[in-house]
Scaffold this motif. Sequence first.
Motif, PDB file in Angstrom:
ATOM      1  N   ASP A  90       1.223  -1.421   0.036  1.00 63.10           N
ATOM      2  CA  ASP A  90       0.308  -0.187  -0.179  1.00 63.10           C
ATOM      3  C   ASP A  90       0.368   1.195  -0.162  1.00 63.10           C
ATOM      4  OD1 ASP A  90      -2.229  -1.833   0.039  1.00 63.10           O
ATOM      5  OD2 ASP A  90      -1.993  -1.640   2.267  1.00 63.10           O
ATOM      6  N   GLY A  91       1.995   1.489  -0.584  1.00 66.62           N
ATOM      7  CA  GLY A  91       2.926   2.432  -0.809  1.00 66.62           C
ATOM      8  C   GLY A  91       3.483   2.931   0.373  1.00 66.62           C
ATOM      9  N   ARG A  92       3.651   1.531   1.489  1.00 72.08           N
ATOM     10  CA  ARG A  92       4.696   1.873   2.138  1.00 72.08           C
ATOM     11  C   ARG A  92       5.392   0.445   2.236  1.00 72.08           C
ATOM     12  NH1 ARG A  92       3.349   5.482   5.624  1.00 72.08           N
ATOM     13  NH2 ARG A  92       4.560   4.619   7.410  1.00 72.08           N
ATOM     14  N   LEU A  93       7.202   1.431   2.569  1.00 74.71           N
ATOM     15  CA  LEU A  93       8.057  -0.058   3.188  1.00 74.71           C
ATOM     16  C   LEU A  93       7.478  -1.142   3.935  1.00 74.71           C
ATOM     17  CD1 LEU A  93      10.973   2.481   2.533  1.00 74.71           C
ATOM     18  CD2 LEU A  93      10.493   0.515   0.729  1.00 74.71           C
ATOM     19  N   VAL A  94       8.019  -2.151   4.134  1.00 77.47           N
ATOM     20  CA  VAL A  94       7.979  -3.199   5.087  1.00 77.47           C
ATOM     21  C   VAL A  94       8.665  -3.815   5.472  1.00 77.47           C
ATOM     22  CG1 VAL A  94       6.409  -5.179   5.984  1.00 77.47           C
ATOM     23  CG2 VAL A  94       5.093  -3.041   3.988  1.00 77.47           C
ATOM     24  N   ARG A  95       9.195  -4.021   6.033  1.00 75.90           N
ATOM     25  CA  ARG A  95      10.812  -4.779   6.099  1.00 75.90           C
ATOM     26  C   ARG A  95      10.874  -6.421   6.377  1.00 75.90           C
ATOM     27  NH1 ARG A  95      13.279  -0.562  10.411  1.00 75.90           N
ATOM     28  NH2 ARG A  95      13.799   0.966   9.415  1.00 75.90           N
ATOM     29  N   ALA A  96      11.123  -7.348   5.212  1.00 76.43           N
ATOM     30  CA  ALA A  96      10.479  -8.575   5.344  1.00 76.43           C
ATOM     31  C   ALA A  96      11.979  -9.140   5.619  1.00 76.43           C
ATOM     32  CB  ALA A  96       9.642  -9.193   4.392  1.00 76.43           C
ATOM     33  N   VAL A  97      11.811 -10.590   6.785  1.00 77.38           N
ATOM     34  CA  VAL A  97      13.392 -10.391   6.831  1.00 77.38           C
ATOM     35  C   VAL A  97      12.977 -12.020   6.499  1.00 77.38           C
ATOM     36  CG1 VAL A  97      14.400 -11.542   9.375  1.00 77.38           C
ATOM     37  CG2 VAL A  97      12.651  -9.860   9.442  1.00 77.38           C
ATOM     38  N   ARG A  98      13.999 -12.598   5.766  1.00 74.46           N
ATOM     39  CA  ARG A  98      14.538 -13.746   5.195  1.00 74.46           C
ATOM     40  C   ARG A  98      15.854 -14.392   5.857  1.00 74.46           C
ATOM     41  NH1 ARG A  98      14.201 -12.314  -1.772  1.00 74.46           N
ATOM     42  NH2 ARG A  98      11.420 -11.086  -1.152  1.00 74.46           N
ATOM     43  N   ARG A  99      14.910 -16.041   6.115  1.00 71.47           N
ATOM     44  CA  ARG A  99      16.798 -16.874   7.013  1.00 71.47           C
ATOM     45  C   ARG A  99      17.311 -17.431   5.367  1.00 71.47           C
ATOM     46  NH1 ARG A  99      17.221 -16.994  11.497  1.00 71.47           N
ATOM     47  NH2 ARG A  99      15.415 -16.052  12.790  1.00 71.47           N
ATOM     48  N   ILE A 100      18.384 -16.821   5.059  1.00 69.92           N
ATOM     49  CA  ILE A 100      19.387 -17.450   3.875  1.00 69.92           C
ATOM     50  C   ILE A 100      20.411 -18.708   4.859  1.00 69.92           C
ATOM     51  CG2 ILE A 100      18.701 -16.085   2.490  1.00 69.92           C
ATOM     52  CD1 ILE A 100      21.062 -14.511   3.548  1.00 69.92           C
ATOM     53  N   GLU A 101      21.060 -19.434   4.106  1.00 66.83           N
ATOM     54  CA  GLU A 101      21.928 -20.404   4.415  1.00 66.83           C
ATOM     55  C   GLU A 101      23.114 -19.797   4.874  1.00 66.83           C
ATOM     56  OE1 GLU A 101      21.657 -23.473   4.932  1.00 66.83           O
ATOM     57  OE2 GLU A 101      19.790 -23.151   4.653  1.00 66.83           O
ATOM     58  N   SER A 102      23.660 -18.455   4.465  1.00 66.71           N
ATOM     59  CA  SER A 102      24.466 -17.768   4.301  1.00 66.71           C
ATOM     60  C   SER A 102      24.805 -16.400   4.336  1.00 66.71           C
ATOM     61  CB  SER A 102      25.679 -18.091   3.917  1.00 66.71           C
ATOM     62  OG  SER A 102      26.012 -18.452   2.300  1.00 66.71           O
ATOM     63  N   ILE A 103      25.766 -15.659   4.519  1.00 65.33           N
ATOM     64  CA  ILE A 103      25.620 -14.366   4.625  1.00 65.33           C
ATOM     65  C   ILE A 103      26.130 -14.033   2.974  1.00 65.33           C
ATOM     66  CG2 ILE A 103      26.590 -12.115   4.779  1.00 65.33           C
ATOM     67  CD1 ILE A 103      26.809 -12.822   7.408  1.00 65.33           C
ATOM     68  N   ARG A 104      25.332 -12.907   2.490  1.00 62.93           N
ATOM     69  CA  ARG A 104      25.234 -13.005   1.266  1.00 62.93           C
ATOM     70  C   ARG A 104      26.515 -11.335   0.359  1.00 62.93           C
ATOM     71  NH1 ARG A 104      19.430 -14.781  -2.080  1.00 62.93           N
ATOM     72  NH2 ARG A 104      18.696 -13.717  -0.416  1.00 62.93           N
ATOM     73  N   SER A 105      26.848 -11.530  -0.740  1.00 63.55           N
ATOM     74  CA  SER A 105      27.088 -10.283  -0.789  1.00 63.55           C
ATOM     75  C   SER A 105      26.120  -9.024  -1.215  1.00 63.55           C
ATOM     76  CB  SER A 105      27.842 -10.179  -1.631  1.00 63.55           C
ATOM     77  OG  SER A 105      27.144 -10.367  -2.860  1.00 63.55           O
ATOM     78  N   PRO A 106      26.427  -7.911  -1.416  1.00 63.52           N
ATOM     79  CA  PRO A 106      25.209  -7.120  -1.033  1.00 63.52           C
ATOM     80  C   PRO A 106      24.463  -6.804  -3.123  1.00 63.52           C
ATOM     81  CG  PRO A 106      27.124  -5.963  -0.260  1.00 63.52           C
ATOM     82  CD  PRO A 106      27.251  -7.129  -0.531  1.00 63.52           C
ATOM     83  N   GLN A 107      25.479  -7.365  -3.844  1.00 59.40           N
ATOM     84  CA  GLN A 107      24.689  -7.590  -5.174  1.00 59.40           C
ATOM     85  C   GLN A 107      24.227  -8.579  -4.866  1.00 59.40           C
ATOM     86  OE1 GLN A 107      26.187  -5.618  -8.347  1.00 59.40           O
ATOM     87  NE2 GLN A 107      24.216  -7.365  -8.811  1.00 59.40           N
ATOM     88  N   HIS A 108      23.966  -9.648  -4.276  1.00 55.21           N
ATOM     89  CA  HIS A 108      23.275 -11.227  -4.403  1.00 55.21           C
ATOM     90  C   HIS A 108      22.198 -10.470  -3.968  1.00 55.21           C
ATOM     91  CE1 HIS A 108      27.506 -13.458  -5.511  1.00 55.21           C
ATOM     92  NE2 HIS A 108      26.046 -13.892  -6.439  1.00 55.21           N
ATOM     93  N   GLN A 109      22.026  -9.625  -2.293  1.00 55.72           N
ATOM     94  CA  GLN A 109      20.777  -9.615  -1.810  1.00 55.72           C
ATOM     95  C   GLN A 109      19.942  -8.450  -2.533  1.00 55.72           C
ATOM     96  OE1 GLN A 109      21.661  -7.416   1.754  1.00 55.72           O
ATOM     97  NE2 GLN A 109      19.733  -7.536   2.691  1.00 55.72           N
ATOM     98  N   VAL A 110      20.571  -7.982  -3.626  1.00 54.36           N
ATOM     99  CA  VAL A 110      20.040  -6.436  -4.612  1.00 54.36           C
ATOM    100  C   VAL A 110      19.370  -7.427  -5.174  1.00 54.36           C
ATOM    101  CG1 VAL A 110      20.305  -4.941  -6.394  1.00 54.36           C
ATOM    102  CG2 VAL A 110      21.160  -4.184  -3.621  1.00 54.36           C
ATOM    103  N   GLU A 111      19.717  -8.640  -5.910  1.00 54.14           N
ATOM    104  CA  GLU A 111      19.511  -9.581  -6.900  1.00 54.14           C
ATOM    105  C   GLU A 111      17.752 -10.304  -6.400  1.00 54.14           C
ATOM    106  OE1 GLU A 111      23.044 -11.716  -8.258  1.00 54.14           O
ATOM    107  OE2 GLU A 111      23.538  -9.982  -9.035  1.00 54.14           O
TER     108      GLU A 111
END
Length: 191
Positions: free
Chosen positions: A64-85
């Motif tokens: 609805d036009g507002r930002l929502v922080r969604a928390v995802r669980r992943i196996e390991s920390i990704r690079s900023p590039q992979h997170q943006v992808e």
Amino acid sequence: MTSRPVRLAALAIAGLLLGACGVPPEDEPRAVDLPRRSLTSASPSAGDQGRPGQVTEVHCLVRDGRLVRAVRRIESIRSPQHQVEALIAGPTNAERETGLTSALAGLSLAVQVSSDTLVAQVEITEADEGNARIDEMIAYAQIVCTLTARSDVDSVVFTRGDERLDVPRADGSLSRGPLYGSDYSSLLEPG
């Protein structure tokens, strides 16, 4: 005047009273079950089911036009590039079911982070010059809020070629950066 032995006795009694908090000492450490959600959120987000050994990653999506922080669980920390992808790929099925969307469809971005300044430089490598987007501000906000949720990014600048871009902040003003998550805090959904 109080004598020195009386003061010492009073200090010793006060120390014993403060030290006796009612919890008996244990010989061995005890296992603690931590919640399987972000410790900074009031409630778990959609798709926040995980198993031990996973890490959390924040993606700022839109409802609805507002930002929502969604928390995802992943196996390991990704690079900023992979997170943006992953952010550009859009919400997961579980996130979509809760009404989350994205304003980033069709973008192509390249992210580099300066380790000494913690500034992420986001190069917009594919531009759609013919279509001005109403949701342009929310698209930039998604990227800034997602990247600055990382511990290795403090701020974000956007570029095309060798030029810094004028980027809209939540208050409507334009900035060549650096941009911070706080520049878009008024767009965040409470909670």
